[in-house]
Design an enzyme around this catalytic site. Sequence first.
Site, PDB file in Angstrom:
ATOM      1  N   CYS A 112     -89.551  19.203  -5.555  1.00  0.00           N
ATOM      2  CA  CYS A 112     -88.400  19.348  -4.641  1.00  0.00           C
ATOM      3  C   CYS A 112     -87.298  20.231  -5.214  1.00  0.00           C
ATOM      4  CB  CYS A 112     -87.831  17.983  -4.307  1.00  0.00           C
ATOM      5  SG  CYS A 112     -89.046  16.910  -3.584  1.00  0.00           S
ATOM      6  N   HIS A 248     -80.432  17.889  -1.581  1.00  0.00           N
ATOM      7  CA  HIS A 248     -81.844  17.737  -1.212  1.00  0.00           C
ATOM      8  C   HIS A 248     -81.930  16.618  -0.173  1.00  0.00           C
ATOM      9  CE1 HIS A 248     -86.045  17.197  -1.170  1.00  0.00           C
ATOM     10  NE2 HIS A 248     -86.083  16.156  -1.976  1.00  0.00           N
ATOM     11  N   ASN A 278     -88.152  14.596   4.512  1.00  0.00           N
ATOM     12  CA  ASN A 278     -88.118  15.253   3.205  1.00  0.00           C
ATOM     13  C   ASN A 278     -89.097  16.433   3.205  1.00  0.00           C
ATOM     14  OD1 ASN A 278     -88.320  15.997   0.543  1.00  0.00           O
ATOM     15  ND2 ASN A 278     -88.528  13.909  -0.249  1.00  0.00           N
TER      16      ASN A 278
HETATM   17  N1  ACO Z   1     -92.256   0.428   7.433  1.00  0.00           N
HETATM   18  C1  ACO Z   1     -92.034  -0.900   7.307  1.00  0.00           C
HETATM   19  N2  ACO Z   1     -92.043  -1.520   6.120  1.00  0.00           N
HETATM   20  C2  ACO Z   1     -92.254  -0.771   5.023  1.00  0.00           C
HETATM   21  C3  ACO Z   1     -92.498   0.609   5.090  1.00  0.00           C
HETATM   22  C4  ACO Z   1     -92.485   1.203   6.362  1.00  0.00           C
HETATM   23  N3  ACO Z   1     -92.679   2.520   6.544  1.00  0.00           N
HETATM   24  N4  ACO Z   1     -92.667   1.081   3.843  1.00  0.00           N
HETATM   25  C5  ACO Z   1     -92.558   0.039   3.014  1.00  0.00           C
HETATM   26  N5  ACO Z   1     -92.304  -1.092   3.716  1.00  0.00           N
HETATM   27  C6  ACO Z   1     -92.098  -2.435   3.227  1.00  0.00           C
HETATM   28  C7  ACO Z   1     -92.685  -2.674   1.865  1.00  0.00           C
HETATM   29  O1  ACO Z   1     -94.056  -2.994   1.961  1.00  0.00           O
HETATM   30  C8  ACO Z   1     -91.847  -3.834   1.372  1.00  0.00           C
HETATM   31  O2  ACO Z   1     -92.351  -4.986   1.951  1.00  0.00           O
HETATM   32  P1  ACO Z   1     -92.377  -6.371   1.124  1.00  0.00           P
HETATM   33  O3  ACO Z   1     -90.929  -6.664   0.801  1.00  0.00           O
HETATM   34  O4  ACO Z   1     -92.979  -7.328   2.094  1.00  0.00           O
HETATM   35  O5  ACO Z   1     -93.199  -6.088  -0.086  1.00  0.00           O
HETATM   36  C9  ACO Z   1     -90.486  -3.577   1.976  1.00  0.00           C
HETATM   37  O6  ACO Z   1     -90.700  -2.636   3.065  1.00  0.00           O
HETATM   38  C10 ACO Z   1     -89.491  -2.964   1.005  1.00  0.00           C
HETATM   39  O7  ACO Z   1     -90.130  -1.900   0.311  1.00  0.00           O
HETATM   40  P2  ACO Z   1     -89.357  -1.041  -0.758  1.00  0.00           P
HETATM   41  O8  ACO Z   1     -90.272  -0.009  -1.288  1.00  0.00           O
HETATM   42  O9  ACO Z   1     -88.656  -1.950  -1.723  1.00  0.00           O
HETATM   43  O10 ACO Z   1     -88.256  -0.373   0.175  1.00  0.00           O
HETATM   44  P3  ACO Z   1     -87.045   0.515  -0.248  1.00  0.00           P
HETATM   45  O11 ACO Z   1     -85.796  -0.078   0.256  1.00  0.00           O
HETATM   46  O12 ACO Z   1     -87.089   0.904  -1.690  1.00  0.00           O
HETATM   47  O13 ACO Z   1     -87.299   1.816   0.610  1.00  0.00           O
HETATM   48  C11 ACO Z   1     -88.121   4.043   0.256  1.00  0.00           C
HETATM   49  C12 ACO Z   1     -88.475   2.559   0.393  1.00  0.00           C
HETATM   50  C13 ACO Z   1     -87.497   4.492   1.555  1.00  0.00           C
HETATM   51  C14 ACO Z   1     -89.382   4.830  -0.026  1.00  0.00           C
HETATM   52  C15 ACO Z   1     -87.113   4.186  -0.895  1.00  0.00           C
HETATM   53  O14 ACO Z   1     -87.581   3.550  -2.052  1.00  0.00           O
HETATM   54  C16 ACO Z   1     -86.843   5.619  -1.220  1.00  0.00           C
HETATM   55  O15 ACO Z   1     -86.282   6.339  -0.439  1.00  0.00           O
HETATM   56  N6  ACO Z   1     -87.221   6.027  -2.440  1.00  0.00           N
HETATM   57  C17 ACO Z   1     -87.002   7.388  -2.867  1.00  0.00           C
HETATM   58  C18 ACO Z   1     -88.094   8.202  -2.339  1.00  0.00           C
HETATM   59  C19 ACO Z   1     -87.767   9.620  -2.437  1.00  0.00           C
HETATM   60  O16 ACO Z   1     -86.674  10.019  -2.094  1.00  0.00           O
HETATM   61  N7  ACO Z   1     -88.729  10.345  -2.891  1.00  0.00           N
HETATM   62  C20 ACO Z   1     -88.620  11.695  -2.945  1.00  0.00           C
HETATM   63  C21 ACO Z   1     -87.684  12.163  -4.030  1.00  0.00           C
HETATM   64  S1  ACO Z   1     -88.395  13.406  -4.828  1.00  0.00           S
HETATM   65  C22 ACO Z   1     -89.006  14.309  -3.639  1.00  0.00           C
HETATM   66  O17 ACO Z   1     -88.285  14.671  -2.742  1.00  0.00           O
HETATM   67  C23 ACO Z   1     -90.460  14.590  -3.654  1.00  0.00           C
END
Ligand code: ACO
Length: 321
Positions: A112, A248, A278
């Site tokens: 990214c 970003h 993203n």
């Molecule tokens: N829909 C519904 N539920 C979901 C989904 C979905 N799409 N995805 C995950 N869940 C569930 C999980 O299974 C989990 O369930 P559980 O509590 O029963 O186990 C619950 O939601 C919470 O999951 P988390 O992973 O803890 O959710 P979080 O609040 O961390 O959000 C996310 C997830 C959005 C991916 C977040 O962690 C994030 O944005 N991380 C950064 C990702 C990123 O920006 N990556 C790119 C940066 S580098 C680049 O750009 C390549």
Amino acid sequence: MYSRIIGTGRYLPERILTNADLEKMVDTTDEWIRARTGIERRHIAADDETTCDMSEVAARRAMKAAGVTAKDIDMVVVGTTTPDQVFPNVGCLLQARLGIHGCAAFSVEAACTGFIYALGIADKFIRTGEIRTALVIGAETISRMVDWTDRSTCVLFGDGAGAVVLRADEEAGIISTHLHADGKYKDLLYFPSGVSKKSKDFLAGTDTLVMKGNEVFKVAVSTLGRIVDETLAANNLDKHDIDWLIPHQANMRIIRATARKLDMPLERVIVTVHEHGNTSTASVPMALDLAVRDGRIKRGELLLLEAFGGGFTWGSALIRY
Ligand code: ACO
């Protein structure tokens, strides 16, 4: 000598995938996606559309805005991790499309942060006087890396391309760029296979991007906070001097955290993540182009660009537009 941005362009594929579409594909909801990420829809490249195809459209728009032609371009640098082919690199493929001959053309693979890396490299060549005009792109068909059955990643990503033309100028311009990486985080966000190493899934044709979202989130927020501090300190600036933050576009919560750090109201942050998710390295140049074209960003204003991605890589650019 400095480099200045004299033209910008962007391209988003026609095909749109909404949160409602994703509700039919995986166990998710529009509400969950909006609340956790801010994303409403993403654009997905057509089956026969490549990173070079998207780069070409963005590049032509940037060159038109800059009033330059192929013969003016002295360097082509493309930030991408999803090239059409291993070689020729996308820079060379793009050169051929645009009728640019003889100058250096290459890709930069920094996930990214690829566009910020590409910008930093081109800026150095211009500052030393080695070249006068550079075409700098960030482009990604990241949809090809995504597991469309994995709800934890597939809701996040989309495709697109952004471009800028840089030209030598006695006035800044790009004031500073700050590029970093730390490979110790290699296992938090990666695509398992390449050319010299192929995972079992690759051989089965099911290799996909792997992300430990929660951990990526935490490191992204703290690292982007640090790079903001570094950029301000290096230029003896106060956070209130920045006119526009162009982050970003990975996740609205990460964008909000960085804006808070800068004490910036969201009205001074260019936000596009709801429109296309993203798009990896394409997101910063696309957001820049949008805000230049809709008149929000004006000549003379101070811009802070920042990105964070797999590697981890991260970087920033301070620009007097
Ligand atoms: N829909 C519904 N539920 C979901 C989904 C979905 N799409 N995805 C995950 N869940 C569930 C999980 O299974 C989990 O369930 P559980 O509590 O029963 O186990 C619950 O939601 C919470 O999951 P988390 O992973 O803890 O959710 P979080 O609040 O961390 O959000 C996310 C997830 C959005 C991916 C977040 O962690 C994030 O944005 N991380 C950064 C990702 C990123 O920006 N990556 C790119 C940066 S580098 C680049 O750009 C390549």
